[in-house]
Design a protein around this motif. Structure first.
Motif, PDB file in Angstrom:
ATOM      1  N   TRP A  24      73.168 -12.052 -29.409  1.00  0.00           N
ATOM      2  CA  TRP A  24      73.569 -13.449 -29.248  1.00  0.00           C
ATOM      3  C   TRP A  24      74.531 -13.824 -30.364  1.00  0.00           C
ATOM      4  CZ3 TRP A  24      73.443 -16.642 -25.359  1.00  0.00           C
ATOM      5  CH2 TRP A  24      72.457 -16.512 -24.370  1.00  0.00           C
ATOM      6  N   TYR A  25      75.686 -14.375 -29.955  1.00  0.00           N
ATOM      7  CA  TYR A  25      76.695 -14.876 -30.880  1.00  0.00           C
ATOM      8  C   TYR A  25      76.926 -16.352 -30.594  1.00  0.00           C
ATOM      9  CZ  TYR A  25      78.242 -10.087 -32.013  1.00  0.00           C
ATOM     10  OH  TYR A  25      78.319  -8.788 -32.442  1.00  0.00           O
ATOM     11  N   ARG A  26      77.394 -17.057 -31.634  1.00  0.00           N
ATOM     12  CA  ARG A  26      77.966 -18.358 -31.380  1.00  0.00           C
ATOM     13  C   ARG A  26      79.421 -18.325 -31.837  1.00  0.00           C
ATOM     14  NH1 ARG A  26      75.639 -23.429 -34.711  1.00  0.00           N
ATOM     15  NH2 ARG A  26      77.690 -24.272 -34.188  1.00  0.00           N
ATOM     16  N   GLN A  27      80.224 -19.089 -31.126  1.00  0.00           N
ATOM     17  CA  GLN A  27      81.655 -19.094 -31.385  1.00  0.00           C
ATOM     18  C   GLN A  27      82.107 -20.511 -31.645  1.00  0.00           C
ATOM     19  OE1 GLN A  27      84.098 -17.803 -28.090  1.00  0.00           O
ATOM     20  NE2 GLN A  27      85.900 -17.558 -29.356  1.00  0.00           N
ATOM     21  N   ASP A  28      82.735 -20.729 -32.783  1.00  0.00           N
ATOM     22  CA  ASP A  28      83.236 -22.030 -33.167  1.00  0.00           C
ATOM     23  C   ASP A  28      84.686 -21.901 -33.608  1.00  0.00           C
ATOM     24  OD1 ASP A  28      80.103 -21.961 -34.386  1.00  0.00           O
ATOM     25  OD2 ASP A  28      80.646 -23.662 -33.121  1.00  0.00           O
ATOM     26  N   ILE A  81      73.947 -14.215 -34.282  1.00  0.00           N
ATOM     27  CA  ILE A  81      72.733 -14.991 -34.531  1.00  0.00           C
ATOM     28  C   ILE A  81      71.525 -14.058 -34.622  1.00  0.00           C
ATOM     29  CG2 ILE A  81      71.274 -16.872 -33.726  1.00  0.00           C
ATOM     30  CD1 ILE A  81      73.654 -17.824 -32.027  1.00  0.00           C
ATOM     31  N   TYR A 124      67.197 -20.869 -35.005  1.00  0.00           N
ATOM     32  CA  TYR A 124      67.139 -20.138 -33.742  1.00  0.00           C
ATOM     33  C   TYR A 124      65.975 -19.144 -33.760  1.00  0.00           C
ATOM     34  CZ  TYR A 124      72.053 -21.634 -33.471  1.00  0.00           C
ATOM     35  OH  TYR A 124      73.223 -22.361 -33.454  1.00  0.00           O
ATOM     36  N   GLN A 180      74.443 -27.623 -33.715  1.00  0.00           N
ATOM     37  CA  GLN A 180      74.302 -26.443 -32.865  1.00  0.00           C
ATOM     38  C   GLN A 180      75.136 -26.555 -31.591  1.00  0.00           C
ATOM     39  OE1 GLN A 180      69.915 -26.441 -32.839  1.00  0.00           O
ATOM     40  NE2 GLN A 180      70.010 -24.461 -33.882  1.00  0.00           N
ATOM     41  N   THR A 181      75.904 -27.626 -31.504  1.00  0.00           N
ATOM     42  CA  THR A 181      76.900 -27.724 -30.430  1.00  0.00           C
ATOM     43  C   THR A 181      77.917 -26.609 -30.617  1.00  0.00           C
ATOM     44  OG1 THR A 181      76.652 -30.103 -30.100  1.00  0.00           O
ATOM     45  CG2 THR A 181      78.771 -29.130 -29.511  1.00  0.00           C
ATOM     46  N   SER A 182      78.035 -25.755 -29.592  1.00  0.00           N
ATOM     47  CA  SER A 182      78.872 -24.565 -29.753  1.00  0.00           C
ATOM     48  C   SER A 182      78.975 -23.828 -28.428  1.00  0.00           C
ATOM     49  CB  SER A 182      78.258 -23.644 -30.807  1.00  0.00           C
ATOM     50  OG  SER A 182      79.101 -22.531 -31.085  1.00  0.00           O
ATOM     51  N   TYR A 202      78.017 -20.294 -26.839  1.00  0.00           N
ATOM     52  CA  TYR A 202      77.086 -19.197 -27.102  1.00  0.00           C
ATOM     53  C   TYR A 202      77.407 -18.030 -26.171  1.00  0.00           C
ATOM     54  CZ  TYR A 202      74.485 -22.355 -30.036  1.00  0.00           C
ATOM     55  OH  TYR A 202      74.134 -23.216 -31.045  1.00  0.00           O
ATOM     56  N   ARG A 232      78.452 -23.121 -22.886  1.00  0.00           N
ATOM     57  CA  ARG A 232      78.927 -24.159 -23.806  1.00  0.00           C
ATOM     58  C   ARG A 232      77.852 -25.227 -23.901  1.00  0.00           C
ATOM     59  NH1 ARG A 232      83.140 -25.102 -26.611  1.00  0.00           N
ATOM     60  NH2 ARG A 232      84.394 -23.479 -25.632  1.00  0.00           N
TER      61      ARG A 232
END
Lengths: 114, 113
Positions: free
Chosen positions: A34-38, A46, A64, A85-87, A89, A110
């Protein structure tokens, strides 16, 4: 056609809610990520899992948790969602023990926390 | 420690012109090198990879990349850009017996008509 499927493309949740993001792969891959991208920060890892019921923290695990009860499914859990945590994923999967095949990515979720 | 650098946040090119998106890396060992592309609100799609052999590798949509071991670079190239090539491009490395990628920060490619 092999796939990594993320259950939701867009999700809106309220602050404090418990949020589940689901990822399923049909390639019999051992590894899942799991990644998050910003914007401006690229991809940040993550959590990842090398096997059923196994998990390891990535670079930004705070806030998380994850669950992997079956080989094909890897869930990301936001225990108490917050606006930061708006992002976007991204889930990915791969074979274990060799990097030659790379990752296969899902289409992304999203998440907006209001 | 392993790392990947994409020195340009954004690359602008006119349609029909050649394009280059740069990638350099630092690693102990011999890595596999990948390029992924991401269109808006989508996941990452595999574009091409270098494992071994010929330093010039060809991938999807007319893209190619050249592995340069002495300069530790793996630049992405295309002879003639299309507007539809506009997207976010990620370079990534992985060691052959490892499971985890190291990604660059991404380069946004803008191709103008």
């Amino acid at each position: 056609d092999v796939k990594v499927t993320q259950s939701s493309r867009y999700l809106v949740k309220r602050t404090g809610e418990k949020v589940f993001l689901e990822c399923v792969q049909d390639m019999d891959h051992e590894n899942m990520f799991w990644y998050r991208q910003d914007p401006g920060l690229g991809l940040r890892l993550i959590y990842f899992s090398y096997d059923v019921k196994m998990k390891e923290k990535g670079d930004i695990p705070e806030g998380y948790s994850v669950s992997r009860e079956k080989k094909e499914r890897f869930s990301l859990i936001l225990e108490s969602a917050s606006t930061n945590q708006t992002s976007m994923y991204l889930c990915a999967s791969s074979f274990s023990g060799t990097g030659v095949f790379g990752y296969t990515f899902g289409s992304g979720t999203r998440l907006t926390v209001v | 420690a392993q790392s990947v650098a994409q020195p340009e946040d954004q690359v602008n090119v006119a349609e029909g012109n050649p394009l280059t998106v740069k990638c350099t890396y630092s690693v102990s060992g011999n890595p596999y090198l990948f390029w992924y592309v991401q269109y808006p609100n989508r996941g990452l799609q595999f574009l091409l990879k270098y494992i071994t052999g010929d330093n010039l590798v060809k991938g999807s949509y007319g893209f190619e990349a050249e592995f340069n071991k002495s300069q530790t670079s793996f630049h992405l190239k295309k002879p003639s850009a299309l507007v539809s090539d506009s997207a976010l491009y990620f370079c990534a490395i992985i060691l052959y017996n490892f499971n985890k990628f190291y990604f660059g920060s991404g380069t946004k490619l803008n191709v103008k008509p």
